[in-house]
Design a protein around this motif. Sequence first.
Motif, PDB file in Angstrom:
ATOM      1  N   GLU A 172       2.292   1.723  -3.509  1.00  0.00           N
ATOM      2  CA  GLU A 172       1.292   2.226  -4.445  1.00  0.00           C
ATOM      3  C   GLU A 172       0.960   3.690  -4.174  1.00  0.00           C
ATOM      4  OE1 GLU A 172      -1.745  -0.707  -3.816  1.00  0.00           O
ATOM      5  OE2 GLU A 172      -0.863  -2.097  -5.264  1.00  0.00           O
ATOM      6  N   GLN A 173       0.849   4.062  -2.902  1.00  0.00           N
ATOM      7  CA  GLN A 173       0.500   5.441  -2.537  1.00  0.00           C
ATOM      8  C   GLN A 173       1.602   6.428  -2.888  1.00  0.00           C
ATOM      9  OE1 GLN A 173      -0.354   5.175   1.633  1.00  0.00           O
ATOM     10  NE2 GLN A 173      -2.296   4.125   1.324  1.00  0.00           N
ATOM     11  N   GLU A 174       2.844   5.981  -2.867  1.00  0.00           N
ATOM     12  CA  GLU A 174       3.953   6.909  -3.067  1.00  0.00           C
ATOM     13  C   GLU A 174       4.487   6.929  -4.500  1.00  0.00           C
ATOM     14  OE1 GLU A 174       6.870   6.684   0.045  1.00  0.00           O
ATOM     15  OE2 GLU A 174       5.334   6.950   1.586  1.00  0.00           O
TER      16      GLU A 174
ATOM     17  N   ALA B 199       0.831  -1.205   0.000  1.00  0.00           N
ATOM     18  CA  ALA B 199       0.000   0.000   0.000  1.00  0.00           C
ATOM     19  C   ALA B 199       0.866   1.256   0.000  1.00  0.00           C
ATOM     20  CB  ALA B 199      -0.951  -0.011   1.196  1.00  0.00           C
ATOM     21  N   ILE B 200       1.944   1.242   0.778  1.00  0.00           N
ATOM     22  CA  ILE B 200       2.867   2.385   0.793  1.00  0.00           C
ATOM     23  C   ILE B 200       3.459   2.577  -0.594  1.00  0.00           C
ATOM     24  CG2 ILE B 200       5.127   3.163   1.634  1.00  0.00           C
ATOM     25  CD1 ILE B 200       4.356   1.834   4.345  1.00  0.00           C
TER      26      ILE B 200
ATOM     27  N   GLU C 198       4.692   8.476  -8.082  1.00  0.00           N
ATOM     28  CA  GLU C 198       4.478   9.875  -8.433  1.00  0.00           C
ATOM     29  C   GLU C 198       5.007  10.185  -9.820  1.00  0.00           C
ATOM     30  OE1 GLU C 198       6.654  12.847  -6.206  1.00  0.00           O
ATOM     31  OE2 GLU C 198       8.100  11.353  -5.567  1.00  0.00           O
TER      32      GLU C 198
END
Length: 119
Positions: free
Chosen positions: A47-49, A44-45, A51
């Motif tokens: 995917e979230q990060e 999850a980290i 950019e």
Amino acid sequence: MNWFLAKIVYRIICGEGNHTSQFDEQLRLIQANDENEAFDKAKAIGEQEQEMFLNQQQKMVSWQFVNVCELYKISALIDGAELYSRIQESDNAGQYIELVHKKAAHIKSSNTHKYLQLF
């Protein structure tokens, strides 16, 4: 709760991607009940990060999450405990040692590496 060390890998693509492939390997501390939860949190980290941004030459740079490729349970937080190890092979031992010394000198002289702030 347990602590885990996860290696998260991103692919870095600049412009059209006509360059040597680049990957950023990040080691992250994850707190979770078990390995499955730790893996899911690390993913999850990653995917979230992901950019995208413009670099100084106004080319699009993309950091694309690849996956979590390593996960280690940390049994205890002890001063000096080994958290990660990797065997590096080199065709030129002298060059590798020189690079290690240069990186150490940079860390010693650079204020950016003296303090780590997590937000």
